[in-house]
Each structure stands twice: as structure tokens, then as C-alpha cells.
Design a protein around this motif. Structure first.
Motif, short mmCIF file in Angstrom:
data_model
loop_
_atom_site.label_atom_id
_atom_site.label_comp_id
_atom_site.label_asym_id
_atom_site.label_seq_id
_atom_site.Cartn_x
_atom_site.Cartn_y
_atom_site.Cartn_z
N GLY A 34 0.82 -1.22 0.00
CA GLY A 34 0.00 0.00 0.00
C GLY A 34 0.85 1.25 0.00
O GLY A 34 0.60 2.20 -0.75
N VAL A 35 1.87 1.28 0.83
CA VAL A 35 2.77 2.44 0.89
C VAL A 35 3.55 2.58 -0.42
O VAL A 35 3.73 3.68 -0.95
CB VAL A 35 3.73 2.32 2.09
N ALA A 36 4.02 1.46 -0.97
CA ALA A 36 4.75 1.50 -2.24
C ALA A 36 3.88 2.07 -3.36
O ALA A 36 4.35 2.85 -4.19
CB ALA A 36 5.25 0.11 -2.61
N ILE B 41 -4.65 8.89 -3.03
CA ILE B 41 -5.48 7.93 -3.76
C ILE B 41 -4.81 6.54 -3.72
O ILE B 41 -5.48 5.52 -3.53
CB ILE B 41 -5.69 8.38 -5.21
N GLY B 42 -3.49 6.53 -3.89
CA GLY B 42 -2.77 5.26 -3.91
C GLY B 42 -2.94 4.47 -2.63
O GLY B 42 -3.00 3.24 -2.66
N MET B 43 -3.04 5.15 -1.48
CA MET B 43 -3.23 4.44 -0.22
C MET B 43 -4.69 4.23 0.12
O MET B 43 -5.07 3.18 0.65
CB MET B 43 -2.54 5.20 0.93
N LEU C 115 -5.47 -3.70 3.61
CA LEU C 115 -4.81 -4.80 2.88
C LEU C 115 -4.05 -5.67 3.87
O LEU C 115 -3.18 -5.21 4.61
CB LEU C 115 -3.87 -4.22 1.84
N THR C 116 -4.39 -6.96 3.90
CA THR C 116 -3.80 -7.88 4.86
C THR C 116 -2.52 -8.51 4.32
O THR C 116 -2.27 -8.50 3.12
CB THR C 116 -4.79 -9.00 5.22
N ALA D 236 -0.36 -3.21 -7.73
CA ALA D 236 -0.08 -1.92 -7.10
C ALA D 236 0.56 -0.95 -8.09
O ALA D 236 0.30 0.26 -8.04
CB ALA D 236 0.83 -2.11 -5.89
N ALA D 237 1.40 -1.46 -8.99
CA ALA D 237 2.03 -0.61 -10.00
C ALA D 237 0.98 -0.02 -10.94
O ALA D 237 0.99 1.17 -11.25
CB ALA D 237 3.06 -1.40 -10.79
#
Length: 544
Positions: free
Chosen positions: A434-436, A461-463, A469-470, A489-490
């Protein structure tokens, strides 16, 4: 000390912690290490190295006759699948994550198991049986952090010589009990030698309080700094880095980070498609076959390529050059190194490239190869794939774009590290992938010419759409669902950037609000979903 005095002291400590800014070095956040996990491999190797160096410093290494290592919490529950025991053994033998020759690790570990002996710091061989002296405390957790390690050494009469506990808190950062309460001090424990550590601790304590040029504690303060100084986020981070490194050092370290990322992509796509990832799952590498399809032009409208295109950038000295890139006397220096750019427009011809590049990095990570913690090993593929995509299809100035992208992403990573966590053992996979995703969305928006508000919006928005997310790796391996999760995620990072770039930066949810929400969500999340392999896919998908 009476109760009121103790209360005042605690309040003072809490106030000091709250006042501590978020700024750490980009090169603490991004570090070069080995797979498959920054918290379970890089951190433990670094902790073992620190402990052995402390024994040398106290001149007791030669007295050591036996050694015991206890792993607690998540390190015990998923350590075997994450390569924790092997990493600890390498650290005990004096290796560091960024310099160990990864190809030799399996043979060296096998030798330790076969001969039941280990070479402390590569110089002092003792009897050591990993089956007896590496202890997995599956149902015990040390109070400070889920990723706990305890080292104990004894003399020939079984008398305890020395002991210490360390905590691997994500991203390769290591702390111990004495430093856990001092917010931010974990960055110092990326130094494995006491001389370096003490020097850096003393210098950083002073710099963190007073010397950092442009401090900020949260996203709102970061935006305020940018507006006040009329600078981009990358320029702010560059100015702060100048307190620790010269312009040439900053440039070369950034390029080394990118070149390592690019090399991990190359190694991943150029591997044999017949190879399987290590572990009981027997997952076959997917990136090589997918990449071959891309080379054959099966995914139009991208121009077909005949071979892998290296994106390596030479790390040469540029100070004093006539173009003034790094030798300019202008202040702030970052304005000349990273000038503001015009907005760019782009189309998305091949999201498949993003997926292949992310999968390639994480397959390399799963095999114990060299990767960059971005911000962790489990999330190592997202940021490199987005940057590689940008360099191949959009970039007009690769060197400058790499610098701006990485400096922008690091600023966002600092905010998460201070405001929440980048450890899946603390907050689940939202703290890693999530952070990435959030960092990559911000970096992509920046190099596309987005405003600082649009960069902040993209990061939010990305987070926001990774909240909750587990982390539930099957068999404790950083493979399923971790590898595909980086690819998704990318793609999500690019989508977040698109939404932000098509807006004006005004949005209902701020980055600070989503970081606090992520922290609270992590606290509320059941422990079985925090890198323990005791819930989710890990218990619903049979291994055999």
C-alpha cells in the motif's frame, strides 16, 4: 520520583516525540539488500552483524564458545519461508545485506548445517547446530514489536557473556529496547559498526533537531514548505540531503539505487522460465515468458523490441561542470539540479510492461537476489516498475527524472514511516505494498509535471484504496499473493496518478488523514492477518 513527576516526565517525552519531524535520509528509506524480506531477511542479518560487531568492540568475541538465537512473533511464524534463519547465519559470519554475495549463501548455509559450526565474523569458529541453537518461539512475542530477536553468547563453562534484543521494524530498520522509545532513532541502526553508529547517532540527533534545512512532520507541513520556498517536493528533499551528503554523493547514491532496481528487473525477465521459486509452493517464474511475449510485439501498440533495454545511468562526478547541474552556486541548489518541468501528456500503450517489471523484481526477491527496499522487500517491485515504464516510454531526461522520482517517493515514504508504519507485521500489507503504491503514484505524478497538490492527491489515492490490505503469505513465502500484488499496485499507482493529474489537486480526503486512517486500521487488524500465515489465503489454500 513521585507520581506527578513521573507523569510530567512522560508528558515531556511524549511532547518531544510528537515534535520530532519526519525527515530521514532518502538513503535510509531506500537501501540495497537481499530477498525475500526487508523485515525478515535484511533486518535480521543487520541485527546479527551489529551484535557480532559489539562483541568485537568489547573484546569478548574470542571467549565465545556457544551461541543461541531466539526468534519471536512474526520472525518465528514466517521466518523459515522468509529466509530469516539463513540471513541471521550470514550476519553472524560478518556479512551485510548490501555486500553479501547472494549466489554463495545456499552453499554456506548448507556447510553450517553439515559441519554444525559457524565462523563468527569470519574469524572465530565455534560449535553451532542450527537445529538446536536457532530457536523458533512460535507463540511468544516480545512486547516492543512483533519482529523480535534475542542473541546470547556463552563461554566454555556455559556462563553468559553477552546478550541483546533487536527488533526488525520494516524496511531493513533495526532498533533495540533502549532506542525503541526515541522516535526516528531507528535510522541509525542501518549502520552495522559501533564507530559508525555512535558517530551517526550523535550527528543525527543534532541535525534532526536544528540543522535540517526544511523540516516537516506531515504532508500538510511538507506542502507548506514547498509553497513558502516555491519548490517541488523533490527539491525540498534534495536540500535536506545536502546536510548529510554532497551533490555528487546524492546523485551517485540515487543512481546506484536506480541501477540496482534496473538490474533486478533485468535479472528477473532474463531468467529461465523453467525455473521455480524456492519453497514448497513450487511456483514457476512467470516474468521471463511474459517478457518474451512483449519482445515479440504481441502487445500492440508498443513498438516491438529485440532485446532487453538497459536503463542504467553512469555514476560520474559532475561538480564543476559548465552546465551547472551540480556545481552551481545558486541557492537553493536543488533548483538547478531539479528544475521545475512542463506538464506532460501520456497514453498507456502497455500496462503489461508494468506488470512484467514488477513481477520480475519480486521473483528475484523471492529467490534471495539483490533488490532495493522500496520501501520494503515485499513491496520491492512496485516503484521500480513504474519508474522503468516512465523511463522507457515517456522520459526525455532519464538522469534528472530518476532523481526527481526517487526523491519525491522518499518524501512520501518518510510520512508513512513517521505517521504509521512500513511493517506488515505491525499493520498488514497496507504498510508495504500500500505504501509503495502511494509512493509510486506520487513519484509518477511529479515527473509528469504535476503540481505539489496533485502529487499529494496521487499519494492519497494510492493508499486510500489499499486500506485494510492484509498480509497472509501462503506457507510464509513472499510469493503468493505478494508477487502479483506488486504488479497490481504498480497499475493502481498509474491510475491514481491519472486521476490526480486530471484534477486540480483539490480533494475531500487528505494524505495526512489517510495515513492516520491506515495507522488506526493497522491497530484494529487482527494479528493473524499481519505476516503470521495464520489467516486469509495462508490457511485457505493448501500447500500440497
Amino acid at each position: 520520583m513521585d507520581d506527578s513527576a513521573q507523569r510530567q516526565n512522560k508528558e515531556s517525552v511524549t511532547e518531544n516525540q510528537e515534535e520530532h519531524h519526519a525527515v530521514v535520509s532518502t538513503f535510509d528509506l531506500f537501501s540495497i539488500g537481499v530477498g525475500p524480506s526487508s523485515s525478515h531477511t535484511v533486518g535480521p542479518m543487520r541485527a546479527a552483524k551489529i551484535f557480532i560487531n559489539d562483541l568485537k568492540e568489547h573484546k569478548v568475541l574470542e571467549r565465545v564458545h556457544t551461541l543461541r538465537v531466539d526468534m519471536f512473533g512474526s520472525l518465528a511464524l514466517t521466518g523459515a519461508g522468509h529466509g530469516t534463519p539463513d540471513a541471521i547465519l550470514m550476519g553472524i559470519e560478518g556479512e551485510t545485506p548490501d555486500e553479501v554475495e547472494t549466489s554463495t549463501i545456499p552453499a554456506r548455509v548448507k556447510d553450517i548445517h553439515t559441519n554444525k559450526s559457524i565462523n563468527l565474523d569470519g574469524t572465530h569458529r565455534i560449535r553451532f547446530d542450527p537445529e538446536k541453537h536457532l530457536i523458533f518461539n512460535y507463540f511468544k512475542t516480545l512486547p516492543q514489536h512483533p519482529n523480535g530477536l534475542r542473541f546470547c553468547v556463552y563461554d566454555k563453562d556455559a556462563n553468559l557473556i553477552a546478550t541483546n534484543e533487536y527488533f526488525s521494524i520494516g524496511g531493513g530498520f533495526v532498533v533495540n529496547e533502549n532506542t525503541q522509545l526515541d522516535h526516528g532513532e531507528n535510522v541509525y541502526y542501518k549502520e552495522e559498526t559501533k564507530e559508525k553508529k555512535d558517530t551517526v547517532v550523535a550527528e543525527r540527533r543534532q541535525q534532526d533537531v536544528a540543522v535540517v534545512s526544511l523540516p516537516f512532520r506531515n504532508a500538510e507541513e511538507l506542502l507548506q514548505v514547498c509553497r513558502r520556498e516555491n519548490m517541488t517536493i523533490a527539491q525540498v528533499v534534495f536540500e535536506n540531503e545536502l546536510k548529510w551528503s554532497t551533490p555528487d554523493e546524492i546523485r551517485n547514491k540515487l543512481l546506484r539505487i536506480w541501477n540496482t532496481m534496473d538490474e533486478s528487473i533485468r535479472n528477473g525477465v532474463m531468467a529461465s522460465s523453467e525455473d521455480c521459486l524456492p519453497g514448497a509452493l513450487k511456483v514457476r517464474r512467470r516474468a521471463p515468458a511474459l517478457y518474451q511475449k512483449l519482445l515479440k510485439g504481441l502487445y500492440n501498440p508498443v513498438q516491438p523490441k529485440s532485446t532487453y533495454i538497459d536503463s542504467q545511468i553512469p555514476m560520474t562526478t559532475k561538480s564543476g561542470t559548465s552546465d551547472g547541474v551540480a556545481g552551481s552556486e545558486a541557492f537553493p541548489l536543488s533548483l538547478s539540479v531539479l528544475p521545475k518541468r512542463q506538464r506532460k501528456r501520456f497514453f498507456l500503450p502497455a500496462l503489461d510492461y508494468l506488470s512484467v517489471y514488477a513481477i520480475a523484481v519480486n521473483e528475484e526477491n523471492a529467490c534471495g537476489g539483490r533488490v532495493v527496499t522500496a520501501p520494503t522487500n515485499g513491496a520491492a517491485g512496485t516503484i521500480p516498475s513504474v519508474l522503468k515504464y516512465y523511463l522507457e516510454f515517456i522520459s526525455e531526461n532519464p538522469e534528472r527524472d530518476v532523481m526527481e522520482f526517487l526523491l519525491t517517493t522518499s518524501a512520501i515514504g518518510m510520512l508513512y514511516k513517521r505517521g504509521a508504519s512500513i511493517s506488515a507485521a505491525e499493520v498488514g500489507c497496507q504498510g508495504e505494498v500500500g505504501v509503495a503504491c502511494s509512493m509510486a503514484a506520487a513519484g509518477f505524478t511529479a515527473v509528469m509535471g504535476g503540481s505539489i497538490d496533485q502529487v499529494e492527491n496521487a499519494a492519497e489515492i494510492g493508499m486510500e484504496h489499499n486500506l485494510g490490505l492484509t498480509c497472509d503469505p501462503i506457507a510464509g513465502l513472499v510469493q503468493v499473493p505478494c508477487i502479483e500484488r506488486n504488479a497490481l499496485a504498480a497499475v493502481k499507482a498509474i491510475a491514481a496518478a491519472q486521476l490526480a493529474l486530471n484534477g486540480e489537486g483539490d480533494h475531500r480526503v487528505s494524505l495526512d488523514q489517510v495515513i492516520e486512517t491506515m495507522r488506526q486500521t493497522g491497530l484494529d487488524m487482527m494479528s493473524k492477518y499481519k505476516e503470521t500465515s495464520q489467516g486469509g489465503l495462508a490457511v485457505n489454500v493448501p500447500v500440497c
